[in-house]
Design an enzyme around this catalytic site. Structure first.
Site, PDB file in Angstrom:
ATOM      1  N   CYS A 170     -44.960  22.281  32.658  1.00 34.91           N
ATOM      2  CA  CYS A 170     -44.283  23.399  32.146  1.00 34.91           C
ATOM      3  C   CYS A 170     -44.198  24.618  33.244  1.00 34.91           C
ATOM      4  O   CYS A 170     -43.088  25.337  33.520  1.00 34.91           O
ATOM      5  CB  CYS A 170     -44.989  23.998  30.889  1.00 34.91           C
ATOM      6  SG  CYS A 170     -44.878  23.082  29.501  1.00 34.91           S
ATOM      7  N   ASP A 171     -45.207  24.453  34.189  1.00 38.19           N
ATOM      8  CA  ASP A 171     -45.125  25.098  35.305  1.00 38.19           C
ATOM      9  C   ASP A 171     -44.074  25.061  36.150  1.00 38.19           C
ATOM     10  O   ASP A 171     -43.264  25.986  36.689  1.00 38.19           O
ATOM     11  CB  ASP A 171     -46.626  25.098  36.245  1.00 38.19           C
ATOM     12  CG  ASP A 171     -47.510  26.036  35.507  1.00 38.19           C
ATOM     13  OD1 ASP A 171     -47.282  27.188  35.083  1.00 38.19           O
ATOM     14  OD2 ASP A 171     -48.701  25.697  35.632  1.00 38.19           O
ATOM     15  N   VAL A 172     -43.869  23.716  36.492  1.00 39.13           N
ATOM     16  CA  VAL A 172     -43.110  23.314  37.686  1.00 39.13           C
ATOM     17  C   VAL A 172     -41.618  23.524  37.142  1.00 39.13           C
ATOM     18  O   VAL A 172     -40.589  23.997  37.715  1.00 39.13           O
ATOM     19  CB  VAL A 172     -43.154  21.955  38.052  1.00 39.13           C
ATOM     20  CG1 VAL A 172     -44.554  21.859  38.989  1.00 39.13           C
ATOM     21  CG2 VAL A 172     -43.388  20.880  37.442  1.00 39.13           C
ATOM     22  N   GLY A 175     -40.721  26.901  37.338  1.00 35.93           N
ATOM     23  CA  GLY A 175     -40.386  27.313  38.580  1.00 35.93           C
ATOM     24  C   GLY A 175     -39.148  27.036  39.132  1.00 35.93           C
ATOM     25  O   GLY A 175     -38.444  27.539  39.684  1.00 35.93           O
TER      26      GLY A 175
END
Length: 397
Positions: A170-172, A175
């Protein structure tokens, strides 16, 4: 050759993963990214994987997403630091931050304040839940978003329960969404001449990547379950199978591929078996079909089967480790892993993930040491050596 974002200036307040991943993608494509950190540096510089690199303030996870950037340290609690930010924002094309909504506003350098100084400014705010809505102030962490978004509800096996992905998915993807949003705003500005706020919600970005699963429910009423290693096609031969001493992931999704698989396995006889006459029958008799496939696969190791089945037209892959795939002949031939000479030796890091015929992504410099470009950046604003020394003495930078 000129890269897409050469000449674009980005003032980057992001930290940890989602935000820095976004600005890294733009830095690879030529943007001048000034990474603003607190005086002691962000936590990602000192992750505990390697004591050696952590003590240098250049932990591997930090290096992975901060190459091609310049580092400026500022204590944003000091008025002099805020004045510096405003000077930089006046010259910037983009500001990026991933604090909780309202933090930058309280400091006096939120979207309204900075856009008043520079109407062409594109301000990208990344947060767990966006700048509006009842959950706007809730903390956004990758694991939390994986759990809330539905990703964990479909990841894992019924017998062991939900599991998170093996990386901060979910972070990448948030991003990547932010980088796309900034790119879109820059393109739109070329027509309108106006800047704008780019509001990225990690939860919404994750839902955008679950578009197929959402449509399965919203259109057809299908409720997703834990799917293990089963492909979204739900074909029984698109799953993980035991093979030799390991495992093989089959991606056999159509009739032609199914025939190729059974013939290559030496089980052409199964093609005439009424239990497996079509996909519905194969689904009903999945245990029997799996037994036939795994009995055949047991005779060779996964890497051997990978070559045999791919050549036969039955898509598959053995399970590759990170240390193996980065040296795969295809990855090497494509130059997919960027290599760069540094004071610490030659480093290998992931790049853009795509190529452009004209000026694609390129890693030119490793992640910067903390504050390595502070004097350079301040000098560009007109600060002389004495003024910079005074800022250091006052612990502003």
């Amino acid at each position: 050759m000129t890269r897409p974002f050469e000449g674009v200036k980005i003032l980057d307040f992001t930290q940890v993963l989602a935000g820095p991943y976004a600005s890294y993608q733009l830095a690879l494509l030529g943007a001048d990214v000034i990474k603003v950190e607190r005086r002691e540096g962000e936590d990602m510089r000192r992750t505990p994987l390697s004591r050696e690199w952590a003590e240098r303030g250049l932990a591997p996870a930090f290096q992975a997403i901060n190459g091609n950037k310049r580092s400026l340290t500022l204590d944003l609690q000091k008025p002099q630091a805020i004045a510096i930010v405003k000077q930089l924002a006046a010259q910037a094309d983009v500001v990026m931050e991933n604090f909780r909504p309202g933090v930058m506003d309280k400091l006096g350098i939120g979207y309204e304040a900075l856009s008043a100084i520079n109407p062409r400014l594109i301000y990208c705010a990344i947060s767990g839940f966006g700048q509006t809505g009842p959950e706007r102030l809730a903390a956004g962490y990758d694991g939390k978003i994986q759990a809330m978004s539905g990703i964990m509800a479909i990841t894992g096996h019924p017998e062991t329960g939900p599991t998170r992905a093996g990386f901060a998915v979910c972070d990448v993807l948030s991003g990547a969404t932010a980088a796309f949003g900034v790119s879109s705003a820059l393109f739109q500005r070329s027509h309108t001449g106006k800047g704008q706020l780019v509001d990225v919600s990690m939860l919404e970005a994750s839902l955008a990547f679950l578009s197929g699963q959402i449509a399965d429910y919203s259109v057809a009423g299908h409720r997703q379950q834990l799917s293990g290693n089963q492909a979204v096609s739900r074909k029984v031969t698109a799953n993980l199978f035991k093979a030799g001493e390991g495992y093989l992931l089959l991606a056999v999704n159509n009739e032609k591929q199914y025939r190729a698989l059974m013939i290559a396995l030496g089980r052409e006889d199964a093609l005439a078996d009424p239990r497996f006459v079509d996909w519905f029958a194969r689904q009903e008799n999945e245990p029997a079909l799996r037994a036939i496939i795994e009995e055949a696969l047991a005779k060779k190791n996964p890497r051997e089967w990978e070559k045999i089945l791919d050549a036969a037209g039955a898509p598959c892959a053995s399970i590759w480790k990170i240390e193996e795939i980065i040296d795969h002949p295809h990855i090497v031939a494509r130059g997919a892993i960027q290599e760069i000479d540094t004071a610490y030796g030659r480093l290998r890091l992931a790049g853009s993930g795509f190529k452009l015929a004209h000026g694609g992504g390129r890693l030119d410099s490793m992640a910067p040491a903390l504050g390595a470009h502070t004097e350079e950046v301040l000098s560009s604003l007109g600060y002389d050596a004495d003024a910079i020394a005074e800022l250091r003495a006052r612990e502003v930078v």
